[in-house]
Design a protein around this motif. Structure first.
Motif, PDB file in Angstrom:
ATOM      1  N   SER A   4      29.008  13.261  44.019  1.00 27.70           N
ATOM      2  CA  SER A   4      29.531  11.953  44.417  1.00 27.70           C
ATOM      3  C   SER A   4      29.570  10.996  43.234  1.00 27.70           C
ATOM      4  O   SER A   4      30.533  10.219  43.084  1.00 27.70           O
ATOM      5  N   LEU A   5      28.553  11.041  42.369  1.00 24.76           N
ATOM      6  CA  LEU A   5      28.535  10.163  41.204  1.00 24.76           C
ATOM      7  C   LEU A   5      29.618  10.555  40.205  1.00 24.76           C
ATOM      8  O   LEU A   5      30.219   9.691  39.553  1.00 24.76           O
ATOM      9  N   VAL A   6      29.875  11.855  40.081  1.00 26.32           N
ATOM     10  CA  VAL A   6      30.982  12.309  39.229  1.00 26.32           C
ATOM     11  C   VAL A   6      32.299  11.764  39.768  1.00 26.32           C
ATOM     12  O   VAL A   6      33.143  11.262  39.009  1.00 26.32           O
ATOM     13  N   ALA A   7      32.482  11.858  41.080  1.00 22.42           N
ATOM     14  CA  ALA A   7      33.700  11.324  41.704  1.00 22.42           C
ATOM     15  C   ALA A   7      33.803   9.811  41.496  1.00 22.42           C
ATOM     16  O   ALA A   7      34.911   9.273  41.335  1.00 22.42           O
ATOM     17  N   ASP A   8      32.675   9.119  41.480  1.00 22.67           N
ATOM     18  CA  ASP A   8      32.688   7.672  41.263  1.00 22.67           C
ATOM     19  C   ASP A   8      33.197   7.323  39.864  1.00 22.67           C
ATOM     20  O   ASP A   8      33.944   6.348  39.690  1.00 22.67           O
ATOM     21  N   CYS A   9      32.775   8.094  38.861  1.00 24.78           N
ATOM     22  CA  CYS A   9      33.252   7.855  37.496  1.00 24.78           C
ATOM     23  C   CYS A   9      34.764   7.980  37.430  1.00 24.78           C
ATOM     24  O   CYS A   9      35.441   7.183  36.774  1.00 24.78           O
ATOM     25  N   GLU A  10      35.291   8.976  38.124  1.00 24.55           N
ATOM     26  CA  GLU A  10      36.732   9.189  38.123  1.00 24.55           C
ATOM     27  C   GLU A  10      37.449   8.107  38.914  1.00 24.55           C
ATOM     28  O   GLU A  10      38.527   7.630  38.520  1.00 24.55           O
ATOM     29  N   ALA A  11      36.860   7.695  40.039  1.00 24.94           N
ATOM     30  CA  ALA A  11      37.462   6.625  40.843  1.00 24.94           C
ATOM     31  C   ALA A  11      37.512   5.321  40.053  1.00 24.94           C
ATOM     32  O   ALA A  11      38.500   4.577  40.117  1.00 24.94           O
ATOM     33  N   LEU A  12      36.475   5.045  39.288  1.00 23.21           N
ATOM     34  CA  LEU A  12      36.439   3.829  38.475  1.00 23.21           C
ATOM     35  C   LEU A  12      37.481   3.889  37.366  1.00 23.21           C
ATOM     36  O   LEU A  12      38.150   2.878  37.072  1.00 23.21           O
ATOM     37  N   GLY A  28      23.377   2.969  44.845  1.00 21.52           N
ATOM     38  CA  GLY A  28      22.024   2.572  45.187  1.00 21.52           C
ATOM     39  C   GLY A  28      21.279   1.829  44.098  1.00 21.52           C
ATOM     40  O   GLY A  28      20.105   1.498  44.272  1.00 21.52           O
ATOM     41  N   CYS A  29      21.945   1.544  42.962  1.00 15.01           N
ATOM     42  CA  CYS A  29      21.261   0.953  41.809  1.00 15.01           C
ATOM     43  C   CYS A  29      21.762  -0.463  41.522  1.00 15.01           C
ATOM     44  O   CYS A  29      22.918  -0.793  41.804  1.00 15.01           O
ATOM     45  N   GLY A  30      20.894  -1.264  40.889  1.00 16.24           N
ATOM     46  CA  GLY A  30      21.315  -2.568  40.386  1.00 16.24           C
ATOM     47  C   GLY A  30      21.987  -3.433  41.430  1.00 16.24           C
ATOM     48  O   GLY A  30      21.468  -3.664  42.526  1.00 16.24           O
ATOM     49  N   LYS A  31      23.201  -3.887  41.088  1.00 12.00           N
ATOM     50  CA  LYS A  31      23.950  -4.755  41.980  1.00 12.00           C
ATOM     51  C   LYS A  31      24.889  -3.989  42.905  1.00 12.00           C
ATOM     52  O   LYS A  31      25.617  -4.601  43.690  1.00 12.00           O
ATOM     53  N   SER A  32      24.902  -2.662  42.812  1.00 12.28           N
ATOM     54  CA  SER A  32      25.681  -1.866  43.752  1.00 12.28           C
ATOM     55  C   SER A  32      24.979  -1.871  45.100  1.00 12.28           C
ATOM     56  O   SER A  32      23.744  -1.968  45.183  1.00 12.28           O
ATOM     57  N   THR A  33      25.775  -1.753  46.157  1.00 12.97           N
ATOM     58  CA  THR A  33      25.213  -1.837  47.504  1.00 12.97           C
ATOM     59  C   THR A  33      25.559  -0.578  48.307  1.00 12.97           C
ATOM     60  O   THR A  33      26.583   0.038  48.070  1.00 12.97           O
ATOM     61  N   PRO A  34      24.676  -0.229  49.276  1.00 10.12           N
ATOM     62  CA  PRO A  34      23.371  -0.826  49.565  1.00 10.12           C
ATOM     63  C   PRO A  34      22.326  -0.378  48.544  1.00 10.12           C
ATOM     64  O   PRO A  34      22.254   0.804  48.187  1.00 10.12           O
ATOM     65  N   ARG A  35      21.538  -1.311  48.072  1.00 12.62           N
ATOM     66  CA  ARG A  35      20.538  -1.024  47.048  1.00 12.62           C
ATOM     67  C   ARG A  35      19.494  -0.042  47.570  1.00 12.62           C
ATOM     68  O   ARG A  35      18.964  -0.203  48.669  1.00 12.62           O
ATOM     69  N   GLY A  36      19.224   0.976  46.771  1.00  6.90           N
ATOM     70  CA  GLY A  36      18.196   1.953  47.112  1.00  6.90           C
ATOM     71  C   GLY A  36      18.626   3.015  48.100  1.00  6.90           C
ATOM     72  O   GLY A  36      17.815   3.881  48.448  1.00  6.90           O
ATOM     73  N   SER A  37      19.872   3.006  48.530  1.00 10.25           N
ATOM     74  CA  SER A  37      20.314   3.980  49.527  1.00 10.25           C
ATOM     75  C   SER A  37      20.496   5.356  48.908  1.00 10.25           C
ATOM     76  O   SER A  37      21.108   5.513  47.852  1.00 10.25           O
ATOM     77  N   LEU A  38      19.980   6.384  49.578  1.00 10.37           N
ATOM     78  CA  LEU A  38      20.142   7.771  49.145  1.00 10.37           C
ATOM     79  C   LEU A  38      21.197   8.504  49.962  1.00 10.37           C
ATOM     80  O   LEU A  38      21.490   9.671  49.691  1.00 10.37           O
ATOM     81  N   GLU A  39      21.777   7.822  50.928  1.00  7.05           N
ATOM     82  CA  GLU A  39      22.810   8.451  51.752  1.00  7.05           C
ATOM     83  C   GLU A  39      24.064   8.716  50.915  1.00  7.05           C
ATOM     84  O   GLU A  39      24.583   7.817  50.262  1.00  7.05           O
ATOM     85  N   GLY A  40      24.550   9.940  50.933  1.00 10.18           N
ATOM     86  CA  GLY A  40      25.731  10.284  50.147  1.00 10.18           C
ATOM     87  C   GLY A  40      25.556  10.012  48.675  1.00 10.18           C
ATOM     88  O   GLY A  40      26.523   9.687  47.975  1.00 10.18           O
ATOM     89  N   ASN A  41      24.333  10.158  48.196  1.00 11.62           N
ATOM     90  CA  ASN A  41      24.023   9.819  46.807  1.00 11.62           C
ATOM     91  C   ASN A  41      23.584  11.088  46.080  1.00 11.62           C
ATOM     92  O   ASN A  41      22.388  11.402  46.011  1.00 11.62           O
ATOM     93  N   ASP A  42      24.539  11.826  45.563  1.00 12.70           N
ATOM     94  CA  ASP A  42      24.249  13.075  44.865  1.00 12.70           C
ATOM     95  C   ASP A  42      25.147  13.178  43.640  1.00 12.70           C
ATOM     96  O   ASP A  42      26.044  12.347  43.432  1.00 12.70           O
ATOM     97  N   THR A  43      24.914  14.192  42.820  1.00 14.34           N
ATOM     98  CA  THR A  43      25.643  14.307  41.554  1.00 14.34           C
ATOM     99  C   THR A  43      27.151  14.428  41.743  1.00 14.34           C
ATOM    100  O   THR A  43      27.912  13.728  41.055  1.00 14.34           O
TER     101      THR A  43
END
Length: 257
Positions: A164-172, A147-162
């Motif tokens: 999930s963000l931890v999983a994103d770091c690992e996926a990256l 939901g931030c910066g150039k990530s899409t969709p900008r400003g979205s809070l759907e599925g946007n929790d800690t």
């Protein structure tokens, strides 16, 4: 239960000077006074560091068995960030059916992998954030959280929790073919995310640098976004912020009716 915790941290002078080592960690060498600012400056953060005990224990040691030499406070304050050039590469990574992350790589193509976690939540990365790292030593990964910066969709809070963000770091990390992050740098909200990620994937993080420490506790959130904290320090800015929040809240209520 938390002996040998593989986390690392850089501590500010104020917190370190008031630290008294607990007596139950008898097999560790504590450093009661550490003059380190949580910035990538000089030799202070060249090596890897392990947190002694658990995350709330305010002491660090070098994993290679050498003590840290304090860097003069004036030298740290006056030091400039490293120069930042064009990214080595940019990309997008779909992490769910809703969210796609934008990321950039900076520094040395075959350098030591380092991850930067921005604050907010919601602030997004700026290219200047790569300037915290020595470009001749690190391969720096910047990414905009959901939901931030150039990530899409900008400003979205759907599925946007800690989690999930931890999983994103690992996926990256897996997407970029990185075995282990040699360093994860988090600031403000990024501190909370860095600790959560390292706690969930301790073998994938060699060291942490925590700056502008914020654990998103209720009293911290109220200080940041309430009228009795930052609102007293910067009243005009807080008034503009609160007015925008009131306007958005009114619009949401009207849409729901």
């Amino acid at each position: 239960p938390c002996k040998g915790c593989p986390l690392g941290a850089a501590l500010s002078r104020r917190r370190a000077e008031h630290f008294t080592p607990p007596h139950h960690h008898t097999n560790s060498t504590y450093m009661a006074r550490i003059t380190i600012l949580a910035v990538l400056a000089g030799c202070s953060l060249v090596g890897s560091f392990s947190l002694i005990g658990c995350p709330h224990t305010l002491a660090v040691r070098a994993t290679r068995g050498r003590r840290l030499r304090p860097t003069p406070l004036r030298a740290l304050v006056m030091r400039q960030l490293y120069p930042v050039g064009v990214p080595l590469t940019t990309g997008n990574l779909a992490v769910s059916s809703v969210h796609t992350l934008y990321y950039e790589l900076h520094g040395k193509a075959d350098g030591v992998p380092a991850l930067f976690l921005h604050g907010g939540p919601g602030a997004g990365c700026a290219r200047r954030h790569a300037g915290f790292f020595d470009p001749t030593h690190y391969r720096v990964v910047l990414f905009d959280q959901r939901g931030c910066g150039k990530s899409t969709p900008r400003g979205s809070l759907e599925g946007n929790d800690t989690p999930s963000l931890v999983a994103d770091c690992e996926a990256l990390r897996r997407h970029l073919g990185i075995e282990t992050w040699d360093l994860v740098l988090g600031g403000s909200w990024g501190v909370t995310l860095a600790l959560a990620y390292a706690a969930r994937h301790p073998t994938k993080v060699s060291a942490l640098v925590l700056r502008a420490v914020c654990l998103m506790r209720t009293k911290e959130v109220l200080w940041l976004f309430g009228d009795r904290g930052i609102g007293r320090l910067i009243p005009d800015g807080f008034h503009a912020y609160s007015s925008a929040c009131d306007t958005e809240r009114t619009q949401q209520q009207q849409q729901q009716q």
